[in-house]
Scaffold this motif. Structure first.
Motif, short mmCIF file in Angstrom:
data_model
loop_
_atom_site.label_atom_id
_atom_site.label_comp_id
_atom_site.label_asym_id
_atom_site.label_seq_id
_atom_site.Cartn_x
_atom_site.Cartn_y
_atom_site.Cartn_z
N UNK A 107 5.64 27.94 -21.67
CA UNK A 107 6.22 27.61 -20.29
C UNK A 107 6.56 27.04 -19.45
N UNK A 125 -0.35 33.70 -31.88
CA UNK A 125 0.55 33.34 -30.95
C UNK A 125 0.51 31.24 -29.68
N UNK A 126 2.04 30.65 -29.95
CA UNK A 126 1.74 29.70 -29.17
C UNK A 126 3.07 30.45 -27.92
N UNK A 127 2.50 30.16 -26.55
CA UNK A 127 4.32 29.95 -26.18
C UNK A 127 4.52 29.55 -25.48
N UNK A 169 2.12 28.46 -12.67
CA UNK A 169 3.27 28.83 -13.75
C UNK A 169 4.08 28.11 -12.57
N UNK A 218 4.78 41.92 -20.82
CA UNK A 218 5.97 43.43 -21.63
C UNK A 218 7.43 43.15 -21.67
N UNK A 276 5.78 38.48 -26.88
CA UNK A 276 5.69 39.60 -27.22
C UNK A 276 5.96 40.79 -28.28
N UNK A 326 8.11 33.28 -24.68
CA UNK A 326 7.13 34.88 -24.31
C UNK A 326 7.33 35.94 -25.04
N UNK A 327 8.86 36.04 -24.68
CA UNK A 327 9.74 37.61 -24.52
C UNK A 327 9.59 38.23 -26.28
N UNK A 378 8.50 40.39 -20.44
CA UNK A 378 8.80 39.00 -20.46
C UNK A 378 9.54 38.15 -19.23
N UNK A 393 5.13 40.40 -31.71
CA UNK A 393 3.60 40.51 -32.29
C UNK A 393 3.77 42.53 -31.72
N UNK A 394 4.38 42.74 -31.25
CA UNK A 394 4.41 44.79 -30.55
C UNK A 394 4.28 44.58 -31.80
N UNK A 413 1.32 50.76 -26.47
CA UNK A 413 1.58 50.05 -27.94
C UNK A 413 0.47 48.67 -28.12
N UNK A 450 -2.61 34.54 -25.74
CA UNK A 450 -2.89 32.39 -26.44
C UNK A 450 -2.74 30.87 -25.65
N UNK A 474 4.95 35.05 -18.53
CA UNK A 474 5.93 33.91 -19.87
C UNK A 474 4.16 33.48 -20.50
N UNK A 475 3.10 34.17 -19.82
CA UNK A 475 1.62 34.12 -20.65
C UNK A 475 1.33 34.98 -22.20
N UNK A 520 -4.43 28.32 -26.69
CA UNK A 520 -4.18 27.26 -27.52
C UNK A 520 -3.63 26.39 -27.37
#
Lengths: 220, 347
Positions: A220, A216-218, B162, B124, A198, A194-195, B126, A201-202, B292, B226, B114-115, B229
């Protein structure tokens, strides 16, 4: 809940091959049709909830392959890495909608996040695509020989800890920050932690890419 | 020296196993849950109906396990935001929101998330780790205003499903008669739509469910969330439709209003179609922009129109009052700033 996510099918391992330090490819017969980019749930015990993995093989191949690396704090990946031919594994039907399409796109991944793009290109969707893969070490650019041949200049490797000719030294985010005139009408697929998702994407939004063009596919 | 394991956050079953291992009488487990979840003590030594020997044995391996907050920000509207340490330079946030007839605590279930939702400040920073049952419930037990609390909502940092096992254990301890004994209708867990988690939560607890919706259309939702998906909206709705809700239990849908993105007539129609036949409530939220983000909040006039349009179609709809705007109440902002401070100190 839909049955595809919960109903488990018994399958048998064909091979488990180590392709890099800590990274493995597991192969089993393909039981169901799928769309490149979809995931399946895997478990070794019917009572344990399945964990999700992107399919890394082409949609028309007889084998379904899964790319995974050992998660130190996890229990499943260590067991998966030790499976032998004929061992039993439980799989769900494929699901998810991180679909590969024919439109021009950047495919961006770190680590095993490259798996859905492997499936997409092995299903014939590599035309008009730029594949950018980030990794810590040079030996973790999985299938790089094959990908170099297939994508040529459109295969970009970003490595944080080691250097090599034709490899960008640094994080994938640094590479993208340095790019000028990224096409705003392309789709940008992101897959990984995810980091990374994110942050990338920014950067893309900051460079004028409409967020609607970022898929996006994360993990987890 | 290895830190002692906390007793606070253990279920009755876990405590029964501990007392068995320590060779203590079986009823000791129930005595311990009384001290942990019903009384106002902070140490094993204060569990005075346990024998001295029992307290000594327990103290060798365990401690009570409460952790006080490190900072609190107070809003002019009475909202307070507490920052709790979560180990190794990490922090979590809990927001205490007093109202005329109730007081709600918004708790975190993970450090970071994580999402990767486009509009979320927590995302942001993480993902930095899971919270244990102890760390989740500590936010409630170590709250100075804990006696005032009437409602708990799992809407702070992280995606509760999660971290399913610890969230389920927390809800269990909150609602069981040997635990905090809160009515399940006073507890709400909010998810972005992790379908297996929704199913297990609905099967194993009686607490309310909230689902972050933000668009009735899959393609639009996918661009800002996300998770769409992986677990699509029809699958989420199917899990909800398959549940027997009873008279007490409620499902609600959170809907942040984004200017020009999800605030049109077609969204009203889409929501009516999506939620047809489900007894539910929609909570509309103003968006508090984060650095942002390409999204903006709808204006008040549009939000009110949207609410009225949904109400006319028979859907109970409320506009959630924004609270604590002067203390960076959008979840994730405070802990991200604190994390940044720690990281700049390290350099």
């Amino acid at each position: 809940m839909t049955e595809e996510q919960t109903k488990l099918f018994t399958n048998k391992i064909i091979t488990v091959e180590q392709i890099a330090p800590e990274a493995f490819i597991l192969a089993m017969p393909r039981l169901h049709d799928f769309v490149p980019g979809q995931v399946v749930g895997l478990t070794l015990d019917e009572t344990d909830p399945p964990r999700l993995y992107s399919i890394a093989s082409g949609a028309r191949e007889d084998e379904m392959r899964i790319l995974f690396n050992i998660i130190p704090q996890g229990s499943l990946t260590k067991k998966l890495s030790k499976l032998k031919k004929g061992d039993r594994i439980y799989v769900t039907e494929p699901f998810g909608s991180f679909y590969g399409k024919a439109d021009p796109a950047f495919w961006i991944a770190t680590g095993t996040g490259i798996a859905p793009y492997l499936s997409m290109y092995r299903s014939g969707l590599e035309k008009n695509k730029v594949l950018i893969h980030g990794s810590r070490s040079l030996d973790s650019f999985y299938f790089q020989k094959e990908l170099k041949e297939k994508f040529g200049d459109h295969y970009i490797r970003c490595c944080t800890r080691e250097s090599d000719r034709d490899v960008f030294k640094g994080r994938i985010t640094e590479y993208l920050r340095q790019q000028r005139n990224l096409p705003t009408d392309y789709k940008y697929y992101l897959c990984g932690g995810s980091e990374m998702v994110v942050e990338v994407r920014d950067i893309l939004v900051d460079k004028g890419i409409p967020f609607g063009n970022i898929v996006a596919e994360i993990y987890f | 020296m290895q830190a002692k394991e906390p007793l606070f956050g253990k279920t009755l079953d876990e405590l029964q196993e501990i007392v068995r291992q320590e060779g203590l009488p079986r009823f000791t487990a129930k005595q311990i849950t009384d001290w942990l979840y019903k009384k106002d003590i902070t140490s094993i030594e204060e569990m005075t109906n346990l024998s001295k020997e029992a307290r000594q044995k327990l103290s060798e391996k365990y401690d009570f396990g409460l952790t006080p907050h490190i900072t609190v920000s107070k809003s002019a509207d009475g909202t307070k935001k507490y920052l709790f340490p979560a180990g190794q330079g990490k922090f979590i946030e809990s927001a205490y929101i007093p109202e005329k007839d109730r007081a709600t605590l918004c708790v975190s279930s993970q450090v970071g998330c994580k999402m990767g939702c486009l509009f979320c400040a927590t995302g942001k920073q993480g993902f930095q780790g899971q919270l244990s049952t102890n760390q989740i419930l500590n936010q409630i037990r170590s709250l100075p205003e804990r006696e005032m609390l009437s409602n708990i909502v799992f809407m702070g940092m992280g995606e509760p499903f999660d971290n399913l096992e610890d969230v389920l254990k927390s809800v269990n301890i909150l609602t069981e008669n040997w635990g905090f004994e809160m009515a399940p209708r006073r507890v709400t867990v909010s998810t972005i739509g992790i379908v297996p988690g929704i199913k297990k939560f609905l099967e194993e607890t009686k607490a309310h469910l909230a689902v972050s919706l933000h668009s009735p259309f899959e393609e639009e939702r996918k661009k800002i969330m996300p998770i769409e998906n992986v677990y699509s909206l029809p699958q989420v709705m199917q899990a909800i439709r398959d549940t027997e809700w009873g008279r007490q239990r409620r499902v609600s849908f959170e809907y942040i209003m984004f200017k020009g993105y999800n605030d049109r007539e077609r969204h009203v129609k889409g929501l009516v179609k999506l939620l047809h036949g489900i007894k539910c409530r929609i909570n509309l939220l103003r968006f508090h922009p984060i650095p942002g983000t390409p999204l903006q909040s709808s204006d008040d006039q549009t939000i009110e129109w949207f609410r009225d349009a949904l109400k006319q179609k028979g859907i109970t709809t409320t506009i959630r009052t924004s609270r604590g705007q002067d203390i960076e109440a959008a979840c994730g902002l405070l802990s991200t700033r604190e994390l940044g401070k720690k990281e700049s100190t390290k350099k």
